[in-house]
Design a protein around this motif. Structure first.
Motif, short mmCIF file in Angstrom:
data_model
loop_
_atom_site.label_atom_id
_atom_site.label_comp_id
_atom_site.label_asym_id
_atom_site.label_seq_id
_atom_site.Cartn_x
_atom_site.Cartn_y
_atom_site.Cartn_z
N GLN A 82 -58.27 8.00 -27.76
CA GLN A 82 -57.08 7.26 -27.56
C GLN A 82 -56.44 7.66 -28.77
O GLN A 82 -56.70 7.08 -29.93
N MET A 83 -55.08 8.31 -28.88
CA MET A 83 -54.18 8.48 -29.97
C MET A 83 -52.96 7.74 -29.89
O MET A 83 -52.25 8.11 -29.01
N ASN A 84 -52.78 6.92 -31.03
CA ASN A 84 -51.62 5.97 -30.81
C ASN A 84 -50.69 6.21 -31.92
O ASN A 84 -51.34 6.97 -33.02
N SER A 85 -49.54 6.19 -32.06
CA SER A 85 -48.67 6.23 -33.28
C SER A 85 -48.65 7.61 -33.75
O SER A 85 -48.81 7.83 -34.97
N LEU A 86 -48.36 8.48 -32.70
CA LEU A 86 -48.61 9.92 -33.26
C LEU A 86 -47.57 10.21 -34.15
O LEU A 86 -46.44 10.13 -33.94
N LYS A 87 -47.98 11.00 -35.03
CA LYS A 87 -47.11 11.90 -35.89
C LYS A 87 -46.95 13.27 -35.61
O LYS A 87 -48.16 14.16 -35.24
N PRO A 88 -45.88 13.98 -36.09
CA PRO A 88 -45.79 15.52 -35.99
C PRO A 88 -47.09 16.08 -36.69
O PRO A 88 -47.56 17.30 -36.00
N GLU A 89 -47.82 15.60 -37.73
CA GLU A 89 -48.72 16.14 -38.51
C GLU A 89 -49.95 16.12 -37.38
O GLU A 89 -51.04 16.70 -38.03
N ASP A 90 -50.02 15.36 -36.36
CA ASP A 90 -51.17 15.31 -35.46
C ASP A 90 -51.04 16.53 -34.72
O ASP A 90 -52.20 16.61 -33.77
N THR A 91 -50.13 17.42 -34.63
CA THR A 91 -50.16 18.46 -33.66
C THR A 91 -51.24 19.38 -33.81
O THR A 91 -51.44 19.90 -35.02
#
Length: 122
Positions: A82-91
């Protein structure tokens, strides 16, 4: 033969959430560990999180602590991220991996899935 199949990757806006799944077949990791890794274009693969099947012990990379949660559904032989508060660097391409050891470390995974793409962009 062990097979791992990831699903759930998609395009999501910054600040959004995504849940990835990894279905394991061909074996039962009753005392092993499932791990999640990611690889962005031009970068090395990096560890994200891991969880042990029997005790549910977890281990996270500093970059995702407090935002990502790894879990298991034992009857379904499936792991989730489960991934929350995603950021562009999580791409990245997110891959799941498995090992028979119960040590929840970032190393020693002989079994890998093909990955599912997560893109964080507005």
């Amino acid at each position: 033969q062990v097979q791992l199949v990831e699903s759930g990757g998609r395009l999501v806006q910054p600040g959004g959430s995504v849940r990835l799944s990894c279905a394991a077949s061909g074996t039962t990791f009753s005392s092993g560990t499932m791990g999640w890794f990611r690889q962005a274009p031009g970068k090395e693969r990096e560890f994200v999180a891991s969880i042990s099947w029997n005790a549910g012990l977890t281990y996270y990379a500093d970059s995702v602590k407090g935002r990502f949660t790894v879990s298991l559904d034992n009857p379904l032989n499936t792991a989730y991220l489960q991934m929350n508060s995603l950021k562009p660097e999580d791409t990245a391409l997110y891959l799941c991996a498995a090992k028979y050891s119960s040590v929840v470390s970032a190393a020693g995974y002989p079994y890998w899935g093909q990955g599912t793409q997560v893109t964080v962009s507005s």
